[in-house]
Design a protein around this motif. Structure first.
Motif, PDB file in Angstrom:
ATOM      1  N   ILE A 124       0.583 130.438  85.958  1.00  0.00           N
ATOM      2  CA  ILE A 124       0.648 129.728  87.240  1.00  0.00           C
ATOM      3  C   ILE A 124      -0.001 130.578  88.324  1.00  0.00           C
ATOM      4  O   ILE A 124       0.339 131.744  88.505  1.00  0.00           O
ATOM      5  N   ASP A 125      -0.940 129.988  89.027  1.00  0.00           N
ATOM      6  CA  ASP A 125      -1.653 130.680  90.105  1.00  0.00           C
ATOM      7  C   ASP A 125      -1.925 129.682  91.223  1.00  0.00           C
ATOM      8  O   ASP A 125      -2.891 128.924  91.162  1.00  0.00           O
ATOM      9  N   VAL A 126      -1.059 129.663  92.222  1.00  0.00           N
ATOM     10  CA  VAL A 126      -1.258 128.738  93.335  1.00  0.00           C
ATOM     11  C   VAL A 126      -2.182 129.321  94.400  1.00  0.00           C
ATOM     12  O   VAL A 126      -2.702 128.584  95.226  1.00  0.00           O
ATOM     13  N   ALA A 127      -2.403 130.636  94.380  1.00  0.00           N
ATOM     14  CA  ALA A 127      -3.260 131.272  95.384  1.00  0.00           C
ATOM     15  C   ALA A 127      -4.740 131.040  95.106  1.00  0.00           C
ATOM     16  O   ALA A 127      -5.514 130.785  96.033  1.00  0.00           O
ATOM     17  N   THR A 128      -5.138 131.103  93.830  1.00  0.00           N
ATOM     18  CA  THR A 128      -6.537 130.903  93.454  1.00  0.00           C
ATOM     19  C   THR A 128      -6.612 130.013  92.208  1.00  0.00           C
ATOM     20  O   THR A 128      -7.080 130.450  91.150  1.00  0.00           O
ATOM     21  N   PRO A 129      -6.145 128.754  92.331  1.00  0.00           N
ATOM     22  CA  PRO A 129      -6.147 127.880  91.148  1.00  0.00           C
ATOM     23  C   PRO A 129      -7.555 127.642  90.610  1.00  0.00           C
ATOM     24  O   PRO A 129      -8.522 127.583  91.373  1.00  0.00           O
ATOM     25  N   GLY A 130      -7.635 127.544  89.275  1.00  0.00           N
ATOM     26  CA  GLY A 130      -8.939 127.350  88.646  1.00  0.00           C
ATOM     27  C   GLY A 130      -9.827 128.557  88.816  1.00  0.00           C
ATOM     28  O   GLY A 130     -11.046 128.417  88.907  1.00  0.00           O
TER      29      GLY A 130
END
Length: 178
Positions: A124-130
């Motif tokens: 899970i990475d909401v800061a730099t998604p994709g």
């Protein structure tokens, strides 16, 4: 000051919503990133929500749900658990009508999907998604009981979240031995 559009003359925007359940039966919620460009200030006042977003023209709702989930959270390791049996609607409040959703819609018509998250939290990475290909919509996230989500969402979406809770009420029990 311009007049507000007639609510009845505006369509609903087709959208998906995603309830991602972890191994404990809790759902992913993200905190909306504060943004000076936010069209509806109530989004900042009650910022927690599950991932959601528009369905592109000609796009299958399930495919849209998986795309939106990835674009907002970086999550790809999921398996489908359920689809809500019907479209879930919400209307924008009067003060946001003609402003939010680019002023084109009265609210949203959402197709909700429930997924089991089968990966690790480190995915899970909401800061730099994709890998940074998509703009961050959340600045924090956590796991939460599904039943608590209507109290964390903006007031005008609460009835919609109540319907999501109702549609997926049996899912948390699949994960827990309570």
């Amino acid at each position: 000051m311009s007049a507000r559009p007639d609510r009845q003359s505006l369509p609903y925007r087709d959208c998906v919503g995603v309830a991602v359940f972890n191994q404990e039966g809790n759902v992913f919620i993200g905190r909306r990133k504060p943004d000076d460009m936010t069209e509806d200030r109530t989004e900042v006042e009650a910022p927690w929500q599950m991932p959601q977003g528009g369905i592109d023209k000609g796009e299958d709702p399930l495919r849209a749900a998986l795309r939106e989930l990835y674009e907002e959270t970086n999550i790809t390791t999921v398996s489908l658990l359920a689809e809500a049996p019907e479209w879930i609607y919400y209307d924008l409040p009067d003060e946001a009508l003609g402003i939010a959703l680019k002023g084109k819609y009265r609210g949203q018509r959402q197709r909700w999907f429930a997924f089991a998250f089968t990966g690790k939290d480190s995915e899970i990475d909401v800061a730099t998604p994709g890998g940074g290909k998509h703009p961050a919509e959340f600045d924090a996230w956590r796991w939460e009981r599904l039943s608590r989500t209507p109290g964390l969402i903006v007031p005008f979406k609460r009835q919609a979240y109540d319907k999501v809770v109702e549609a997926f009420a049996d899912i948390p029990q699949r994960f827990t031995h309570v």
